[in-house]
Design a protein around this motif. Structure first.
Motif, PDB file in Angstrom:
ATOM      1  N   GLU A   6     -60.534 -91.655  92.922  1.00 24.44           N
ATOM      2  CA  GLU A   6     -59.167 -91.857  93.399  1.00 24.44           C
ATOM      3  C   GLU A   6     -58.165 -91.541  92.293  1.00 24.44           C
ATOM      4  O   GLU A   6     -58.465 -91.704  91.091  1.00 24.44           O
ATOM      5  CB  GLU A   6     -58.933 -93.306  93.844  1.00 24.44           C
ATOM      6  CG  GLU A   6     -59.849 -93.803  94.942  1.00 24.44           C
ATOM      7  CD  GLU A   6     -61.047 -94.549  94.388  1.00 24.44           C
ATOM      8  OE1 GLU A   6     -61.623 -95.384  95.108  1.00 24.44           O
ATOM      9  OE2 GLU A   6     -61.408 -94.312  93.213  1.00 24.44           O
ATOM     10  N   SER A   7     -56.990 -91.116  92.693  1.00 22.56           N
ATOM     11  CA  SER A   7     -55.898 -90.893  91.746  1.00 22.56           C
ATOM     12  C   SER A   7     -54.576 -91.059  92.474  1.00 22.56           C
ATOM     13  O   SER A   7     -54.545 -91.107  93.711  1.00 22.56           O
ATOM     14  CB  SER A   7     -55.994 -89.500  91.114  1.00 22.56           C
ATOM     15  OG  SER A   7     -55.875 -88.501  92.109  1.00 22.56           O
ATOM     16  N   GLY A   9     -52.235 -93.561  91.881  1.00 23.80           N
ATOM     17  CA  GLY A   9     -51.653 -94.894  91.845  1.00 23.80           C
ATOM     18  C   GLY A   9     -50.563 -95.004  90.785  1.00 23.80           C
ATOM     19  O   GLY A   9     -50.383 -94.115  89.957  1.00 23.80           O
ATOM     20  N   LEU A  20     -51.808 -91.160  97.343  1.00 28.32           N
ATOM     21  CA  LEU A  20     -53.098 -91.288  96.690  1.00 28.32           C
ATOM     22  C   LEU A  20     -54.015 -90.156  97.132  1.00 28.32           C
ATOM     23  O   LEU A  20     -53.926 -89.688  98.264  1.00 28.32           O
ATOM     24  CB  LEU A  20     -53.755 -92.626  97.021  1.00 28.32           C
ATOM     25  CG  LEU A  20     -52.936 -93.894  96.756  1.00 28.32           C
ATOM     26  CD1 LEU A  20     -53.787 -95.131  97.044  1.00 28.32           C
ATOM     27  CD2 LEU A  20     -52.387 -93.915  95.352  1.00 28.32           C
ATOM     28  N   CYS A  22     -58.202 -88.892  97.104  1.00 29.94           N
ATOM     29  CA  CYS A  22     -59.612 -89.246  96.946  1.00 29.94           C
ATOM     30  C   CYS A  22     -60.381 -87.937  96.900  1.00 29.94           C
ATOM     31  O   CYS A  22     -60.564 -87.283  97.930  1.00 29.94           O
ATOM     32  CB  CYS A  22     -60.069 -90.112  98.104  1.00 29.94           C
ATOM     33  SG  CYS A  22     -61.836 -90.483  98.134  1.00 29.94           S
ATOM     34  N   TRP A  36     -59.907 -95.952 103.396  1.00 27.10           N
ATOM     35  CA  TRP A  36     -59.254 -96.582 102.257  1.00 27.10           C
ATOM     36  C   TRP A  36     -59.277 -98.091 102.482  1.00 27.10           C
ATOM     37  O   TRP A  36     -58.973 -98.573 103.583  1.00 27.10           O
ATOM     38  CB  TRP A  36     -57.812 -96.123 102.103  1.00 27.10           C
ATOM     39  CG  TRP A  36     -57.666 -94.734 101.584  1.00 27.10           C
ATOM     40  CD1 TRP A  36     -57.578 -93.587 102.321  1.00 27.10           C
ATOM     41  CD2 TRP A  36     -57.581 -94.325 100.214  1.00 27.10           C
ATOM     42  NE1 TRP A  36     -57.446 -92.508 101.485  1.00 27.10           N
ATOM     43  CE2 TRP A  36     -57.437 -92.915 100.188  1.00 27.10           C
ATOM     44  CE3 TRP A  36     -57.596 -95.013  98.995  1.00 27.10           C
ATOM     45  CZ2 TRP A  36     -57.321 -92.190  99.006  1.00 27.10           C
ATOM     46  CZ3 TRP A  36     -57.478 -94.291  97.819  1.00 27.10           C
ATOM     47  CH2 TRP A  36     -57.338 -92.900  97.826  1.00 27.10           C
ATOM     48  N   ARG A  38     -58.287-101.902 100.246  1.00 32.91           N
ATOM     49  CA  ARG A  38     -57.506-102.402  99.106  1.00 32.91           C
ATOM     50  C   ARG A  38     -57.867-103.855  98.830  1.00 32.91           C
ATOM     51  O   ARG A  38     -58.312-104.578  99.727  1.00 32.91           O
ATOM     52  CB  ARG A  38     -56.010-102.269  99.355  1.00 32.91           C
ATOM     53  CG  ARG A  38     -55.466-103.121 100.489  1.00 32.91           C
ATOM     54  CD  ARG A  38     -54.000-102.773 100.740  1.00 32.91           C
ATOM     55  NE  ARG A  38     -53.426-103.591 101.817  1.00 32.91           N
ATOM     56  CZ  ARG A  38     -52.207-103.409 102.315  1.00 32.91           C
ATOM     57  NH1 ARG A  38     -51.418-102.420 101.831  1.00 32.91           N
ATOM     58  NH2 ARG A  38     -51.756-104.190 103.271  1.00 32.91           N
ATOM     59  N   VAL A  93     -55.456-102.915  94.269  1.00 34.83           N
ATOM     60  CA  VAL A  93     -56.291-101.782  93.868  1.00 34.83           C
ATOM     61  C   VAL A  93     -56.779-101.124  95.148  1.00 34.83           C
ATOM     62  O   VAL A  93     -57.311-101.804  96.038  1.00 34.83           O
ATOM     63  CB  VAL A  93     -57.480-102.227  93.005  1.00 34.83           C
ATOM     64  CG1 VAL A  93     -58.364-101.023  92.664  1.00 34.83           C
ATOM     65  CG2 VAL A  93     -56.990-102.903  91.729  1.00 34.83           C
ATOM     66  N   TYR A  95     -59.177 -98.417  97.080  1.00 38.43           N
ATOM     67  CA  TYR A  95     -60.465 -97.753  96.966  1.00 38.43           C
ATOM     68  C   TYR A  95     -60.678 -96.828  98.166  1.00 38.43           C
ATOM     69  O   TYR A  95     -60.344 -97.184  99.299  1.00 38.43           O
ATOM     70  CB  TYR A  95     -61.600 -98.768  96.974  1.00 38.43           C
ATOM     71  CG  TYR A  95     -61.549 -99.792  95.881  1.00 38.43           C
ATOM     72  CD1 TYR A  95     -60.864-101.000  96.047  1.00 38.43           C
ATOM     73  CD2 TYR A  95     -62.217 -99.575  94.680  1.00 38.43           C
ATOM     74  CE1 TYR A  95     -60.832-101.946  95.042  1.00 38.43           C
ATOM     75  CE2 TYR A  95     -62.197-100.521  93.664  1.00 38.43           C
ATOM     76  CZ  TYR A  95     -61.494-101.705  93.857  1.00 38.43           C
ATOM     77  OH  TYR A  95     -61.468-102.644  92.857  1.00 38.43           O
ATOM     78  N   GLN A 116     -63.813 -95.710  92.150  1.00 34.79           N
ATOM     79  CA  GLN A 116     -63.597 -96.766  91.159  1.00 34.79           C
ATOM     80  C   GLN A 116     -62.289 -97.518  91.389  1.00 34.79           C
ATOM     81  O   GLN A 116     -62.062 -98.573  90.786  1.00 34.79           O
ATOM     82  CB  GLN A 116     -63.609 -96.175  89.744  1.00 34.79           C
ATOM     83  CG  GLN A 116     -62.298 -95.555  89.270  1.00 34.79           C
ATOM     84  CD  GLN A 116     -61.928 -94.272  89.990  1.00 34.79           C
ATOM     85  OE1 GLN A 116     -62.734 -93.670  90.700  1.00 34.79           O
ATOM     86  NE2 GLN A 116     -60.679 -93.835  89.808  1.00 34.79           N
ATOM     87  N   THR A 118     -57.822 -97.264  92.307  1.00 34.35           N
ATOM     88  CA  THR A 118     -56.584 -96.920  91.620  1.00 34.35           C
ATOM     89  C   THR A 118     -55.552 -98.006  91.928  1.00 34.35           C
ATOM     90  O   THR A 118     -55.432 -98.452  93.063  1.00 34.35           O
ATOM     91  CB  THR A 118     -56.082 -95.522  92.018  1.00 34.35           C
ATOM     92  OG1 THR A 118     -54.940 -95.165  91.232  1.00 34.35           O
ATOM     93  CG2 THR A 118     -55.698 -95.446  93.489  1.00 34.35           C
ATOM     94  N   GLN A 119     -54.829 -98.422  90.899  1.00 37.77           N
ATOM     95  CA  GLN A 119     -53.895 -99.537  91.043  1.00 37.77           C
ATOM     96  C   GLN A 119     -52.577 -99.056  91.621  1.00 37.77           C
ATOM     97  O   GLN A 119     -51.988 -98.083  91.141  1.00 37.77           O
ATOM     98  CB  GLN A 119     -53.647-100.191  89.678  1.00 37.77           C
ATOM     99  CG  GLN A 119     -52.612-101.294  89.682  1.00 37.77           C
ATOM    100  CD  GLN A 119     -53.093-102.548  90.389  1.00 37.77           C
ATOM    101  OE1 GLN A 119     -54.228-103.000  90.146  1.00 37.77           O
ATOM    102  NE2 GLN A 119     -52.269-103.116  91.260  1.00 37.77           N
TER     103      GLN A 119
END
Length: 124
Positions: A6-7, A9, A20, A22, A36, A38, A93, A95, A116, A118-119
């Motif tokens: 993931e990216s 955040g 976001l 994935c 997704w 959270r 977070v 996922y 993993q 992303t916040q």
């Protein structure tokens, strides 16, 4: 085997937007439904939204309907989560997870692969 990363955040003010991504590895990505989830501090992990392997079916939690949108590009092995009108209660977070097949629902059962996380932090 599918690996998910993931990216996207970050910190955003209430009312703002984030997208976001994935990104998946593996030649069979196109056969997996992606969801997704959270998890906020001190809370259980919850379902957010999901998309079938073809992109033809989607399922949204009531809390995000009308604000979040899920889409996928199988040629790029990527699923996107567009989040608009963000609220402080969206802070968590996030996922992404992959489940074989085309069923999309709010169940957390059957997801074989997870990223993993992303916040996402939404300030008031």
């Amino acid at each position: 085997q599918v690996q998910l990363v993931e990216s996207g955040g970050g910190l955003v003010q209430a009312g703002g937007s984030l997208r976001l991504s994935c990104a998946a590895s593996g030649r069979t990505f196109g056969t997996y439904s992606i969801a997704w989830f959270r998890q906020a501090p001190g809370k259980e992990r919850e379902f957010v939204l999901a998309i079938s392997w073809s992109g033809g079916s989607t399922y949204y939690a009531d809390s995000v309907k009308g604000r979040f949108t899920i889409s996928r590009d199988n040629a790029k092995n990527t699923v996107y989560l567009q989040m608009n009108s963000l609220k402080p209660e969206d802070t968590a977070v996030y996922y992404c997870a992959a489940r074989k097949g085309s069923v999309v629902d709010e169940s957390q059962v059957g997801y074989d692969y997870w990223g993993q996380g992303t916040q996402v932090t939404v300030s008031s």
